[in-house]
Design a protein around this motif. Structure first.
Motif, mmCIF file in Angstrom:
data_model
loop_
_atom_site.group_PDB
_atom_site.id
_atom_site.type_symbol
_atom_site.label_atom_id
_atom_site.label_comp_id
_atom_site.label_asym_id
_atom_site.label_seq_id
_atom_site.Cartn_x
_atom_site.Cartn_y
_atom_site.Cartn_z
ATOM 1 N N GLU A 154 0.922 -1.311 -0.146
ATOM 2 C CA GLU A 154 -0.018 -0.071 -0.065
ATOM 3 C C GLU A 154 0.858 1.353 -0.054
ATOM 4 O OE1 GLU A 154 -3.706 2.256 2.501
ATOM 5 O OE2 GLU A 154 -2.802 0.090 3.102
ATOM 6 N N ARG A 155 1.931 1.296 0.957
ATOM 7 C CA ARG A 155 2.669 2.426 0.758
ATOM 8 C C ARG A 155 3.551 2.641 -0.395
ATOM 9 N NH1 ARG A 155 3.607 0.584 6.334
ATOM 10 N NH2 ARG A 155 5.527 -0.731 5.681
ATOM 11 N N ILE A 156 4.022 1.463 -1.073
ATOM 12 C CA ILE A 156 4.712 1.422 -2.574
ATOM 13 C C ILE A 156 3.617 2.200 -3.364
ATOM 14 C CG2 ILE A 156 5.466 -0.009 -4.452
ATOM 15 C CD1 ILE A 156 6.698 -1.922 -2.130
ATOM 16 N N LEU A 157 2.277 1.600 -3.462
ATOM 17 C CA LEU A 157 1.461 2.179 -4.593
ATOM 18 C C LEU A 157 1.108 3.906 -4.461
ATOM 19 C CD1 LEU A 157 -1.025 -0.859 -4.966
ATOM 20 C CD2 LEU A 157 0.820 -0.205 -6.314
ATOM 21 N N ARG A 158 0.993 4.004 -2.752
ATOM 22 C CA ARG A 158 1.045 5.564 -2.882
ATOM 23 C C ARG A 158 1.851 6.407 -3.324
ATOM 24 N NH1 ARG A 158 0.351 5.028 2.395
ATOM 25 N NH2 ARG A 158 -2.074 4.665 2.520
ATOM 26 N N VAL B 132 -5.065 5.143 -3.088
ATOM 27 C CA VAL B 132 -4.773 3.904 -3.635
ATOM 28 C C VAL B 132 -5.771 3.003 -4.067
ATOM 29 C CG1 VAL B 132 -3.560 1.801 -2.789
ATOM 30 C CG2 VAL B 132 -2.515 3.875 -2.413
ATOM 31 N N GLU B 133 -7.031 2.982 -3.230
ATOM 32 C CA GLU B 133 -7.989 2.026 -3.557
ATOM 33 C C GLU B 133 -8.702 2.298 -5.000
ATOM 34 O OE1 GLU B 133 -7.088 2.289 0.622
ATOM 35 O OE2 GLU B 133 -7.645 3.884 -0.647
ATOM 36 N N LEU C 290 11.587 2.459 -6.798
ATOM 37 C CA LEU C 290 12.059 2.986 -5.563
ATOM 38 C C LEU C 290 11.509 2.996 -4.156
ATOM 39 C CD1 LEU C 290 13.305 6.491 -7.070
ATOM 40 C CD2 LEU C 290 14.608 4.675 -6.634
ATOM 41 N N ALA C 291 10.016 3.059 -4.232
ATOM 42 C CA ALA C 291 9.451 2.801 -3.009
ATOM 43 C C ALA C 291 9.543 1.316 -2.232
ATOM 44 C CB ALA C 291 7.986 3.023 -3.203
ATOM 45 N N ALA C 292 9.741 0.469 -3.185
ATOM 46 C CA ALA C 292 9.993 -0.937 -2.989
ATOM 47 C C ALA C 292 11.154 -1.143 -2.192
ATOM 48 C CB ALA C 292 9.916 -1.878 -4.191
#
Length: 318
Positions: A9-13, A310-311, A69-71
């Motif tokens: 979820e943080r990665i997608l945000r 994200v949703e 990068l978030a990953a």
């Protein structure tokens, strides 16, 4: 799994903070365990000005770079397959997420820059970028398989580029379909999670030496800088794979620029018109297709456009 779900979820945000043409955010994702599937969303494509989906896929490429990068910030290793299905050009990429080491300093710095990067349509300080900054952003583009060709203030071809930018915008302003498309995505309500609000369109400029996009709903005018750095991003080819690569290169160079407090502004209309795009390539003697024209400079930090949740970007499983 709960922890991994929170990480995704943080990665997608963070990925959703990617720049996109008119802030259309033309991506849709599906999550299958530790695998993220990124698709282009044709309902958000600018059908008139971007009929081939070039800018749509550039935008999606920027999303993929942010996800990578978030990953790493989450100590995950992203394994990316671009265009995994040759018969489905809307399937941009599949990103597998595996446990990995913690991020190094450079990875962490760029991941943090995702939330600080912002596009501006306001004047910059009247000075070119420092040499070390120029080198860093050119390396960033090269690391993603692209080339950043600088257009310095003293270069004679710069006046030709400015003339082509104005010509393309004049042609678009005379096109009812182009005007309607721009109207649908600009001067939107301040609380709308996509598009560009009125107050963020920036002022007009009547100076033909300033590569500033003139939106029809722009209000007021301002004196823009004369010595900012201009650059054009090039890729080896002009296929969907190249467009996705251009998006990843664009976002990496913008994030590196952000670490130096450098802002960016895009001039896209000149590349949306096939004739002016060809003429731009001739004017700069480019040996590769141009994918993005921008000005780069130091300046104040403007407000950021809103993003979908994200949703909203995650599609339900079929």
């Amino acid at each position: 799994m709960e922890l991994l779900d929170a990480r995704i979820e943080r990665i997608l945000r963070a990925a959703g903070r990617a720049p996109s043409v008119h802030n259309t955010q033309p991506w849709q994702v599906r999550v299958h365990g530790n695998r993220v599937v990124v698709r282009a969303d044709p309902s958000r494509q600018l059908r008139h000005s971007d009929p081939q989906g070039r800018e749509m896929l550039i935008s999606c490429g920027a999303f993929v770079l942010n996800a990578r990068l978030a990953a790493r910030r989450e100590s995950l290793l992203p394994v990316v397959t671009v265009l995994p299905d040759p018969d489905d050009h809307l399937l941009v990429a599949e990103i597998g997420l595996r446990p990995g080491p913690g991020p190094d300093i450079d990875e962490l710095e760029l991941a943090v820059a995702i939330t600080r990067r912002v596009t501006t349509r306001s004047p910059f300080d009247d000075q070119p970028l420092d040499a070390d900054v120029l080198q860093a952003i050119q390396i960033a583009a090269h690391d993603e398989g692209a080339v950043l060709r600088l257009i310095q203030p003293s270069e004679p071809a710069r006046d030709q580029v400015m003339s082509l930018v104005r010509r393309a915008e004049a042609l678009a302003a005379e096109d009812p379909a182009a005007r309607g498309e721009e109207k649908a995505w600009t001067a939107v309500a301040p609380d709308r999670p996509d598009g560009i609000p009125q107050e963020m369109l920036g002022p007009w400029t009547f100076d033909d030496r300033s590569p500033v996009r003139r939106f029809l709903a722009s209000a007021g005018n301002a004196q823009f800088e004369q010595r900012s750095t201009m650059a054009v991003l090039l890729t080896a080819g002009d296929t969907p794979r190249d467009w996705i690569a251009a998006g990843q290169a664009l976002e990496r160079l913008l994030l590196v620029a952000t670490t130096y407090f450098v802002r960016a502004s895009f001039a896209t209309t000149v590349l949306e018109n096939p004739t002016t795009r060809h003429d731009l390539r001739q004017a700069l003697s480019l040996d590769a297709p141009p994918q993005m024209l921008m000005r780069l400079g130091y300046g104040t930090t403007p407000r950021r456009t809103l993003r979908r949740t994200v949703e909203d970007s995650v599609a339900p499983d079929a």
